[in-house]
Design a protein around this motif. Structure first.
Motif, short mmCIF file in Angstrom:
data_model
loop_
_atom_site.label_atom_id
_atom_site.label_comp_id
_atom_site.label_asym_id
_atom_site.label_seq_id
_atom_site.Cartn_x
_atom_site.Cartn_y
_atom_site.Cartn_z
N PRO A 4 31.09 -12.07 -32.57
CA PRO A 4 31.39 -12.95 -31.42
C PRO A 4 32.19 -14.19 -31.76
O PRO A 4 32.98 -14.65 -30.94
CB PRO A 4 30.00 -13.37 -30.90
CG PRO A 4 29.03 -12.51 -31.57
CD PRO A 4 29.64 -11.89 -32.75
N LEU A 5 32.00 -14.75 -32.96
CA LEU A 5 32.67 -16.01 -33.27
C LEU A 5 33.99 -15.85 -34.02
O LEU A 5 34.57 -16.82 -34.47
CB LEU A 5 31.71 -16.95 -34.03
CG LEU A 5 30.44 -17.29 -33.24
CD1 LEU A 5 29.55 -18.25 -34.04
CD2 LEU A 5 30.78 -17.91 -31.90
N ASN A 6 34.47 -14.62 -34.15
CA ASN A 6 35.81 -14.41 -34.72
C ASN A 6 36.86 -14.66 -33.65
O ASN A 6 36.60 -14.45 -32.47
CB ASN A 6 35.95 -12.97 -35.24
CG ASN A 6 35.47 -12.79 -36.65
OD1 ASN A 6 34.73 -13.62 -37.17
ND2 ASN A 6 35.92 -11.71 -37.28
N PRO A 7 38.08 -15.04 -34.02
CA PRO A 7 39.14 -15.21 -33.02
C PRO A 7 39.39 -13.93 -32.22
O PRO A 7 39.69 -13.99 -31.04
CB PRO A 7 40.37 -15.60 -33.83
CG PRO A 7 39.93 -15.79 -35.21
CD PRO A 7 38.52 -15.42 -35.37
N ASP A 11 25.69 -14.90 -27.68
CA ASP A 11 25.14 -13.87 -26.79
C ASP A 11 26.00 -13.71 -25.55
O ASP A 11 26.24 -12.60 -25.10
CB ASP A 11 23.70 -14.22 -26.40
CG ASP A 11 22.74 -14.03 -27.57
OD1 ASP A 11 21.61 -14.55 -27.49
OD2 ASP A 11 23.13 -13.37 -28.54
N LYS A 12 26.44 -14.84 -25.00
CA LYS A 12 27.28 -14.78 -23.79
C LYS A 12 28.55 -14.00 -24.08
O LYS A 12 28.96 -13.16 -23.28
CB LYS A 12 27.66 -16.20 -23.34
CG LYS A 12 26.57 -16.94 -22.60
CD LYS A 12 27.18 -18.03 -21.70
CE LYS A 12 26.08 -18.78 -20.95
NZ LYS A 12 25.60 -19.96 -21.71
N LEU A 13 29.18 -14.30 -25.24
CA LEU A 13 30.42 -13.62 -25.60
C LEU A 13 30.18 -12.12 -25.74
O LEU A 13 30.95 -11.30 -25.25
CB LEU A 13 30.97 -14.18 -26.92
CG LEU A 13 31.59 -15.57 -26.84
CD1 LEU A 13 31.73 -16.17 -28.23
CD2 LEU A 13 32.95 -15.50 -26.16
N PHE A 14 29.10 -11.78 -26.42
CA PHE A 14 28.80 -10.37 -26.65
C PHE A 14 28.47 -9.67 -25.34
O PHE A 14 29.01 -8.59 -25.05
CB PHE A 14 27.64 -10.24 -27.65
CG PHE A 14 27.23 -8.81 -27.91
CD1 PHE A 14 25.91 -8.40 -27.73
CD2 PHE A 14 28.17 -7.87 -28.32
CE1 PHE A 14 25.54 -7.08 -27.97
CE2 PHE A 14 27.80 -6.55 -28.56
CZ PHE A 14 26.48 -6.15 -28.38
N ASP A 15 27.64 -10.28 -24.52
CA ASP A 15 27.23 -9.65 -23.25
C ASP A 15 28.43 -9.42 -22.35
O ASP A 15 28.55 -8.38 -21.71
CB ASP A 15 26.19 -10.51 -22.53
CG ASP A 15 24.84 -10.40 -23.22
OD1 ASP A 15 24.03 -11.33 -23.08
OD2 ASP A 15 24.61 -9.38 -23.89
N SER A 16 29.32 -10.42 -22.29
CA SER A 16 30.45 -10.27 -21.37
C SER A 16 31.37 -9.16 -21.86
O SER A 16 31.89 -8.37 -21.07
CB SER A 16 31.19 -11.60 -21.17
OG SER A 16 32.01 -11.85 -22.26
N LEU A 69 17.26 -23.06 -36.99
CA LEU A 69 17.11 -24.25 -36.15
C LEU A 69 18.21 -24.34 -35.10
O LEU A 69 17.98 -24.75 -33.97
CB LEU A 69 17.12 -25.51 -37.02
CG LEU A 69 15.88 -25.72 -37.90
CD1 LEU A 69 16.10 -26.85 -38.87
CD2 LEU A 69 14.65 -25.99 -37.04
N THR A 70 19.44 -23.96 -35.51
CA THR A 70 20.55 -24.10 -34.57
C THR A 70 20.74 -22.84 -33.74
O THR A 70 21.62 -22.76 -32.90
CB THR A 70 21.88 -24.39 -35.30
OG1 THR A 70 22.12 -23.31 -36.21
CG2 THR A 70 21.82 -25.70 -36.05
N ARG A 71 19.90 -21.84 -34.03
CA ARG A 71 20.10 -20.56 -33.34
C ARG A 71 20.12 -20.67 -31.82
O ARG A 71 20.95 -20.06 -31.19
CB ARG A 71 19.05 -19.54 -33.79
CG ARG A 71 19.53 -18.16 -33.49
CD ARG A 71 18.70 -17.03 -33.95
NE ARG A 71 19.44 -15.79 -33.96
CZ ARG A 71 20.08 -15.25 -32.92
NH1 ARG A 71 20.09 -15.87 -31.78
NH2 ARG A 71 20.74 -14.12 -33.02
N PRO A 72 19.21 -21.44 -31.25
CA PRO A 72 19.24 -21.54 -29.78
C PRO A 72 20.61 -21.98 -29.25
O PRO A 72 21.10 -21.45 -28.28
CB PRO A 72 18.18 -22.59 -29.45
CG PRO A 72 17.28 -22.58 -30.62
CD PRO A 72 18.09 -22.19 -31.80
N LEU A 73 21.25 -22.94 -29.96
CA LEU A 73 22.54 -23.44 -29.48
C LEU A 73 23.65 -22.42 -29.73
O LEU A 73 24.41 -22.08 -28.85
CB LEU A 73 22.89 -24.75 -30.20
CG LEU A 73 21.85 -25.86 -30.11
CD1 LEU A 73 22.08 -26.87 -31.22
CD2 LEU A 73 21.91 -26.50 -28.76
#
Lengths: 271, 148, 107
Positions: free
Chosen positions: B85-88, B26-31, B16-20
């Motif tokens: 992506p969400l690790n420091p 995705d942005k972090l990974f792509d950049s 459910l929260t995946r879109p957010l």
């Protein structure tokens, strides 16, 4: 009442009352030394003993059972190496020490009190091998402790709660059932009454000591039972005792008895 | 609540929260990917990231990355990057392989600071990128613990 | 004093794909943890793990704080050559640890 009116019959009655009380006191054994008591059978309040292993996720269990990757085994390797350089002169090969770890905690003549394996090793190190003293949670002390405990993997504790160990056992048992801390809870409330239920998303275990020293993922290193007990105290907002405190050693003795026939599994892996 | 209910509940919450969450991830990974590998051709085939669906403790999570490749001198995987992506510090590590490796498969244990998708980026010897990933729910995140 | 474990399967034959497992003690201190006084514990991690067969590099890993403490790393090797495997871990503050093992596939 004037002294002249005392009658011999009254005096005899009073003396016999006193004699009777003294006789009862003598029979109750208050004046006898503790060692002459028969061991009392303590009620086991757990109907089924379960290791902390049962409360871990499958991946954590798999890591503990991995003969190569269990991180605690690194300390077993260290301990065996230390043994080979420091202890063989008196004790011979480490494998000959099987059956020793499971008997601790116990009364030690040199220390004149009940101590655990970690403390016994330190006594040996400082007084026999004449090595510099180390703090309770030092890597070398943990390594030697886990190396010896690992030899008894699969065997249950074989502690003696009678004789010179009795007083410590009583104190440990008392500790387990005493409320403490701002939360005013005893060990018994979480680890017996509510064992198996969840607290903050984690299942409460029975608080069995069979996996210690243990590699706790939270610590990311090997640690002792005392470290875990200090955390338990802090979680209740009770002031933790020092590492090696007699209160913790007494409790350790009680916990080892309480573990009944649960096999030792050091080094365990816990979350 | 038993483990199955927790897993299903968490997975549902993740979906459910995946879109957010995915947006940020995705942005972090792509950049990061653009910085590391510029405009090299990418595909999403042949990379398998094996992670448990649920990690009780984020301090030590078993990870295996396997990439389909002949691992011959004329066709082999040169590097495998792992990215959370969400690790420091999102880049967890880089593994260097060569034909002598025989099979492009590495295993290690990683730290995870929360629920996320862990990505693997395999670069072939001639600069093609193969991407893969796996979702994971982390009950107790690493990177925020206390010392007692 | 670091302690390492290395597992190389026994009875390997030429042409086998051999999985080599390694484990070493190291806190892999991330630099994000704080002690009981609220002071940040400085970062102290292993930065590289490399494996050479005789003098040829066969595997390397660059490590970051996201690798778990007491790092476990496993990789594969096609058993073609015999020789000595040298495992080298390097890290911050001059940390280095080297282990060697024989690698001898049966023909």
């Amino acid at each position: 009442m004037a002294l002249r009116t005392w009658r011999p019959a009254l005096l005899i009655r009073r003396l016999s009352y006193i004699a009777g009380i003294l006789y009862l006191v003598a029979c109750s054994g208050i004046s006898e030394p503790a060692e002459h008591h028969q061991p009392v059978e303590f009620e086991r309040t757990l109907t089924e003993v379960r290791s902390g292993f049962d409360y871990q996720a499958a991946e954590t269990q798999a890591l503990q059972q991995d003969d190569f990757a269990n991180p605690g085994l690194l300390w077993v390797d260290s301990g065996r190496t230390l043994w080979a350089s420091e202890c063989t002169a008196c004790h011979g090969e480490i494998d000959a020490m099987a059956g020793i770890a499971r008997r601790y905690p116990k009364f030690d003549e040199a220390a004149a009190r009940v101590i655990n394996l970690n403390q016994r090793i330190e006594l040996c190190r400082t007084q026999q091998a004449i090595l510099p003293a180390l703090p309770y949670e030092a890597e070398e002390r943990l390594a030697l402790t886990v190396a010896l405990t690992h030899l008894d993997q699969g065997q249950p504790f074989a502690v003696d709660i009678t004789g010179k160990n009795a007083a410590a056992f009583h104190r440990g048992r008392e500790y387990f059932y005493t409320r403490r801390g701002q939360m005013n809870l005893a060990c018994h409330h979480c680890h017996e009454v509510n064992a198996g239920k969840r607290l903050r998303g984690e299942a409460l275990s029975q608080g069995q000591p069979t996996g210690y020293p243990t590699y706790r993922l939270q610590w990311q290193t090997l640690g002792s039972l005392h470290r875990r007990l200090r955390f338990c105290n802090a979680a209740l907002r009770a002031a933790p005792f020092d590492f090696g405190a007699q209160e913790y050693v007494d409790l350790e003795l009680f916990l080892a008895w309480r573990a009944a026939n649960l096999p030792l599994e050091a080094p365990a892996v816990r979350r | 609540m038993n483990r199955r209910q927790l897993l299903v509940g968490s997975a549902s919450l993740m979906i459910l929260t995946r879109p957010l969450r995915a947006d940020t991830e995705d942005k972090l990974f792509d950049s990061w990917l653009s910085t590391q590998y510029a405009n090299q051709p990418r595909s999403h085939e042949g990379v398998t990231v094996t992670l448990p669906a649920l990690a009780e403790n984020g301090n030590s999570v078993a990870l295996t990355v396997e990439v389909q490749s002949p691992m011959q001198p004329d066709d082999y995987i040169q590097t495998i990057d792992v990215f959370a992506p969400l690790n420091p510090v999102p880049h967890l590590g880089r593994f260097y392989l060569n034909p002598a490796t025989g099979i492009a498969k590495v295993s290690t244990r990683i730290r995870l600071g929360g629920d996320q998708t862990v990505h693997a980026v395999a670069a072939t010897f001639d600069g093609r990128l193969l991407l893969g990933g796996a979702d994971i729910v982390v009950t107790e995140a690493a990177c925020l613990d206390f010392l007692i | 004093m670091a302690k390492a474990r290395i597992n190389i399967p026994r009875n390997i034959r030429r042409g086998d794909l051999v999985e080599i497992k390694t484990l070493i003690t190291h806190p892999m201190e991330t630099g994000f943890r704080v002690d009981s006084l609220g002071v940040k514990i400085p970062r102290n991690i292993l930065t590289q793990f490399s494996v050479a067969l005789n003098d040829t590099l066969v595997f390397q890993a660059d490590l970051q704080p996201g690798i778990a403490a007491n790092p476990f790393i496993s990789f594969f090797l096609r058993a073609e050559q015999s020789g000595q495997l040298t495992f080298t871990w390097t890290g911050q503050h001059g940390f280095t640890h080297v282990e060697t093992r024989a690698f001898d596939p049966a023909p």
